[in-house]
Design a protein around this motif. Sequence first.
Motif, PDB file in Angstrom:
ATOM      1  N   GLY A  52      52.542   6.802  13.394  1.00 42.01           N
ATOM      2  CA  GLY A  52      51.901   8.071  13.712  1.00 42.01           C
ATOM      3  C   GLY A  52      50.802   8.415  12.732  1.00 42.01           C
ATOM      4  O   GLY A  52      49.741   8.931  13.124  1.00 42.01           O
ATOM      5  N   LEU A  53      51.027   8.130  11.456  1.00 39.85           N
ATOM      6  CA  LEU A  53      50.001   8.394  10.446  1.00 39.85           C
ATOM      7  C   LEU A  53      48.768   7.523  10.690  1.00 39.85           C
ATOM      8  O   LEU A  53      47.629   7.986  10.530  1.00 39.85           O
ATOM      9  CB  LEU A  53      50.566   8.127   9.045  1.00 39.85           C
ATOM     10  CG  LEU A  53      51.626   9.113   8.548  1.00 39.85           C
ATOM     11  CD1 LEU A  53      52.243   8.620   7.244  1.00 39.85           C
ATOM     12  CD2 LEU A  53      51.017  10.507   8.350  1.00 39.85           C
ATOM     13  N   GLY A  54      48.989   6.268  11.079  1.00 37.11           N
ATOM     14  CA  GLY A  54      47.869   5.383  11.369  1.00 37.11           C
ATOM     15  C   GLY A  54      47.045   5.877  12.542  1.00 37.11           C
ATOM     16  O   GLY A  54      45.806   5.875  12.494  1.00 37.11           O
ATOM     17  N   LEU A  55      47.707   6.331  13.607  1.00 34.30           N
ATOM     18  CA  LEU A  55      46.992   6.863  14.768  1.00 34.30           C
ATOM     19  C   LEU A  55      46.265   8.154  14.424  1.00 34.30           C
ATOM     20  O   LEU A  55      45.166   8.421  14.927  1.00 34.30           O
ATOM     21  CB  LEU A  55      47.985   7.104  15.916  1.00 34.30           C
ATOM     22  CG  LEU A  55      48.542   5.845  16.580  1.00 34.30           C
ATOM     23  CD1 LEU A  55      49.644   6.209  17.562  1.00 34.30           C
ATOM     24  CD2 LEU A  55      47.441   5.077  17.287  1.00 34.30           C
ATOM     25  N   TRP A  56      46.872   8.949  13.572  1.00 34.17           N
ATOM     26  CA  TRP A  56      46.258  10.211  13.117  1.00 34.17           C
ATOM     27  C   TRP A  56      44.927   9.937  12.421  1.00 34.17           C
ATOM     28  O   TRP A  56      43.906  10.570  12.713  1.00 34.17           O
ATOM     29  CB  TRP A  56      47.244  10.902  12.185  1.00 34.17           C
ATOM     30  CG  TRP A  56      46.879  12.258  11.695  1.00 34.17           C
ATOM     31  CD1 TRP A  56      46.268  13.267  12.392  1.00 34.17           C
ATOM     32  CD2 TRP A  56      47.159  12.791  10.400  1.00 34.17           C
ATOM     33  NE1 TRP A  56      46.144  14.385  11.607  1.00 34.17           N
ATOM     34  CE2 TRP A  56      46.686  14.126  10.378  1.00 34.17           C
ATOM     35  CE3 TRP A  56      47.773  12.279   9.254  1.00 34.17           C
ATOM     36  CZ2 TRP A  56      46.806  14.944   9.251  1.00 34.17           C
ATOM     37  CZ3 TRP A  56      47.907  13.087   8.139  1.00 34.17           C
ATOM     38  CH2 TRP A  56      47.422  14.406   8.144  1.00 34.17           C
ATOM     39  N   LEU A  57      44.937   8.993  11.510  1.00 30.90           N
ATOM     40  CA  LEU A  57      43.708   8.639  10.798  1.00 30.90           C
ATOM     41  C   LEU A  57      42.702   7.983  11.737  1.00 30.90           C
ATOM     42  O   LEU A  57      41.491   8.248  11.665  1.00 30.90           O
ATOM     43  CB  LEU A  57      44.032   7.714   9.632  1.00 30.90           C
ATOM     44  CG  LEU A  57      44.807   8.346   8.467  1.00 30.90           C
ATOM     45  CD1 LEU A  57      45.244   7.287   7.477  1.00 30.90           C
ATOM     46  CD2 LEU A  57      43.961   9.406   7.767  1.00 30.90           C
ATOM     47  N   ALA A  58      43.173   7.115  12.629  1.00 34.07           N
ATOM     48  CA  ALA A  58      42.269   6.443  13.557  1.00 34.07           C
ATOM     49  C   ALA A  58      41.582   7.440  14.477  1.00 34.07           C
ATOM     50  O   ALA A  58      40.386   7.299  14.786  1.00 34.07           O
ATOM     51  CB  ALA A  58      43.050   5.414  14.377  1.00 34.07           C
ATOM     52  N   ALA A  59      42.321   8.469  14.896  1.00 31.64           N
ATOM     53  CA  ALA A  59      41.747   9.468  15.798  1.00 31.64           C
ATOM     54  C   ALA A  59      40.615  10.242  15.144  1.00 31.64           C
ATOM     55  O   ALA A  59      39.726  10.763  15.825  1.00 31.64           O
ATOM     56  CB  ALA A  59      42.841  10.431  16.255  1.00 31.64           C
ATOM     57  N   SER A  60      40.623  10.320  13.814  1.00 32.01           N
ATOM     58  CA  SER A  60      39.611  11.098  13.106  1.00 32.01           C
ATOM     59  C   SER A  60      38.295  10.360  12.919  1.00 32.01           C
ATOM     60  O   SER A  60      37.288  10.963  12.540  1.00 32.01           O
ATOM     61  CB  SER A  60      40.145  11.503  11.723  1.00 32.01           C
ATOM     62  OG  SER A  60      40.225  10.369  10.862  1.00 32.01           O
ATOM     63  N   LEU A  61      38.280   9.045  13.181  1.00 31.16           N
ATOM     64  CA  LEU A  61      37.131   8.221  12.818  1.00 31.16           C
ATOM     65  C   LEU A  61      35.842   8.662  13.501  1.00 31.16           C
ATOM     66  O   LEU A  61      34.783   8.728  12.864  1.00 31.16           O
ATOM     67  CB  LEU A  61      37.424   6.750  13.138  1.00 31.16           C
ATOM     68  CG  LEU A  61      38.525   6.098  12.297  1.00 31.16           C
ATOM     69  CD1 LEU A  61      38.709   4.643  12.698  1.00 31.16           C
ATOM     70  CD2 LEU A  61      38.209   6.215  10.809  1.00 31.16           C
ATOM     71  N   MET A  62      35.883   8.949  14.799  1.00 34.62           N
ATOM     72  CA  MET A  62      34.658   9.351  15.491  1.00 34.62           C
ATOM     73  C   MET A  62      34.143  10.681  14.966  1.00 34.62           C
ATOM     74  O   MET A  62      32.938  10.857  14.753  1.00 34.62           O
ATOM     75  CB  MET A  62      34.905   9.429  17.001  1.00 34.62           C
ATOM     76  CG  MET A  62      34.919   8.094  17.707  1.00 34.62           C
ATOM     77  SD  MET A  62      34.858   8.290  19.498  1.00 34.62           S
ATOM     78  CE  MET A  62      34.984   6.586  20.017  1.00 34.62           C
ATOM     79  N   PHE A  63      35.042  11.637  14.782  1.00 30.51           N
ATOM     80  CA  PHE A  63      34.642  12.952  14.288  1.00 30.51           C
ATOM     81  C   PHE A  63      33.986  12.820  12.918  1.00 30.51           C
ATOM     82  O   PHE A  63      32.921  13.388  12.656  1.00 30.51           O
ATOM     83  CB  PHE A  63      35.874  13.856  14.210  1.00 30.51           C
ATOM     84  CG  PHE A  63      35.560  15.301  13.904  1.00 30.51           C
ATOM     85  CD1 PHE A  63      35.308  16.196  14.929  1.00 30.51           C
ATOM     86  CD2 PHE A  63      35.537  15.762  12.593  1.00 30.51           C
ATOM     87  CE1 PHE A  63      35.028  17.531  14.650  1.00 30.51           C
ATOM     88  CE2 PHE A  63      35.261  17.083  12.310  1.00 30.51           C
ATOM     89  CZ  PHE A  63      35.009  17.984  13.340  1.00 30.51           C
ATOM     90  N   VAL A  64      34.600  12.048  12.049  1.00 30.30           N
ATOM     91  CA  VAL A  64      34.071  11.865  10.695  1.00 30.30           C
ATOM     92  C   VAL A  64      32.757  11.095  10.734  1.00 30.30           C
ATOM     93  O   VAL A  64      31.781  11.464  10.062  1.00 30.30           O
ATOM     94  CB  VAL A  64      35.101  11.140   9.813  1.00 30.30           C
ATOM     95  CG1 VAL A  64      34.494  10.807   8.455  1.00 30.30           C
ATOM     96  CG2 VAL A  64      36.352  11.994   9.643  1.00 30.30           C
ATOM     97  N   ALA A  65      32.697  10.041  11.528  1.00 30.63           N
ATOM     98  CA  ALA A  65      31.491   9.214  11.580  1.00 30.63           C
ATOM     99  C   ALA A  65      30.291  10.012  12.067  1.00 30.63           C
ATOM    100  O   ALA A  65      29.201   9.937  11.478  1.00 30.63           O
ATOM    101  CB  ALA A  65      31.725   8.011  12.487  1.00 30.63           C
ATOM    102  N   VAL A  66      30.467  10.783  13.127  1.00 37.78           N
ATOM    103  CA  VAL A  66      29.352  11.570  13.665  1.00 37.78           C
ATOM    104  C   VAL A  66      28.841  12.560  12.637  1.00 37.78           C
ATOM    105  O   VAL A  66      27.627  12.687  12.404  1.00 37.78           O
ATOM    106  CB  VAL A  66      29.790  12.297  14.955  1.00 37.78           C
ATOM    107  CG1 VAL A  66      28.781  13.378  15.340  1.00 37.78           C
ATOM    108  CG2 VAL A  66      29.948  11.303  16.095  1.00 37.78           C
ATOM    109  N   HIS A  67      29.748  13.274  11.972  1.00 35.66           N
ATOM    110  CA  HIS A  67      29.324  14.288  11.004  1.00 35.66           C
ATOM    111  C   HIS A  67      28.763  13.666   9.728  1.00 35.66           C
ATOM    112  O   HIS A  67      27.869  14.232   9.097  1.00 35.66           O
ATOM    113  CB  HIS A  67      30.489  15.228  10.692  1.00 35.66           C
ATOM    114  CG  HIS A  67      30.782  16.191  11.806  1.00 35.66           C
ATOM    115  ND1 HIS A  67      31.616  15.881  12.843  1.00 35.66           N
ATOM    116  CD2 HIS A  67      30.330  17.461  12.035  1.00 35.66           C
ATOM    117  CE1 HIS A  67      31.678  16.904  13.677  1.00 35.66           C
ATOM    118  NE2 HIS A  67      30.910  17.868  13.213  1.00 35.66           N
ATOM    119  N   ALA A  68      29.268  12.515   9.344  1.00 31.56           N
ATOM    120  CA  ALA A  68      28.739  11.853   8.145  1.00 31.56           C
ATOM    121  C   ALA A  68      27.339  11.303   8.397  1.00 31.56           C
ATOM    122  O   ALA A  68      26.432  11.463   7.567  1.00 31.56           O
ATOM    123  CB  ALA A  68      29.677  10.729   7.708  1.00 31.56           C
TER     124      ALA A  68
END
Length: 407
Positions: A102-118
């Motif tokens: 679950g922790l791995g999926l949690w972090l994976a789900a954040s990748l697009m949000f973080v990438a776009v804003h970064a």
Amino acid sequence: MIQDILGRFRPTASSASRGKSSPSRRSVLQVILFVAGGAFTGAIGWSGHPLAFAVGIAFPAFWAFAPSRTVAGLVALAHFLGASRGLPVGASIFFGAQLAIGLGLWLAASLMFVAVHAVLWTSRGGWRRPVRYAIAAVLMSVPPFGIVGWAHPITAAGILFPGWAWFGLAATFALLLTMTTRAWPIAAGVAALAFAWSASSWTPPAAPEGWRGINTRFKFEASGQYADYHQQVGTIRLVEAAAGDGAHVAILPESAMGLWSATTERLWTRELSSRDIVVNGGAAIVDPLGYDNVMIRISGEGAEILYRERMPVPVSMWQPWTTGGAHARFFSNPAFEFAGLKVAPLICYEQLIIWPVIQSMLHAPDVIVATGNAWWTGNTNIVAIQRSSAQAWASLFGLPLVMAFNE
């Protein structure tokens, strides 16, 4: 203190005694404060109470005034993880796996949000920051990035400007853009005044007269299970009780009718034949490549498919890399006629992202129907966030709202 965080901090050169590569204490504190700000807007804004969405208005400021691209990415990560903090537990329950999965999926789900804003962050001021944030906000609202566009600050529109509809959406978007400029204190002040005015009289949207959302508490052991005969009979009894209380329309949770078949249809039509009530219920319709998560109209006279879900939950339901998962209809069937009203449907995950509700609102619906099957959410606040989001959108457009969840 916020002025200090957003306006006065600047990257500080290291003193000779510390060495050029050693960050100053002030720089470290600066990073901590910005990241904490992102965590605050996510965790508090998406705490499960609709009024709390207003806190999300501050996110663009923490992002825009971050001292570096790396810190801006960390701000976005903290915001997303704070808002979706129930995901690790929910995912581990759904997949029957250890919390680490679950922790791995949690972090994976954040990748697009973080990438776009970064990627879109800039250290240059002026018009560049609001333009870049506008691009980020739009990208996180529509596919493909919007598929994981949770925790979008625009959700606060229904709290700040209830009943303003498209004007409220535009006003909130303007506030978000202004929060990335030097005029952010003015935008924050306007948002605070709007919140105070709204919160003093805000009430959750009500259902249309005669409509009843029926919540259930059926438990499943693992993913892939569907409502069996005994569960469906129990649900039918709840519908009959609602009819006895005067309801003429019943809304059932997602998947309440299990795998849809001719046998299931006969069961429901037979049991409802003596009742003056029409039902909107969730089911799954299987085909050779996968299945559709649907809403079905059923009464004693027969059944009709009303809606095929536009965006099922990624990974757990929507699996485009293989067959057997739920189909994503993306922009199909955004509204349908049911019981004399035009309905904007939102099934489960669609309540957490932006484009399904915006697309439905373009069709001028009369009511929003929000359903979900949340057996897998455990003691998290996921359902509370879903309910709050649906309430915020209904409030923005001044629409009645009917909700039905299996918890």
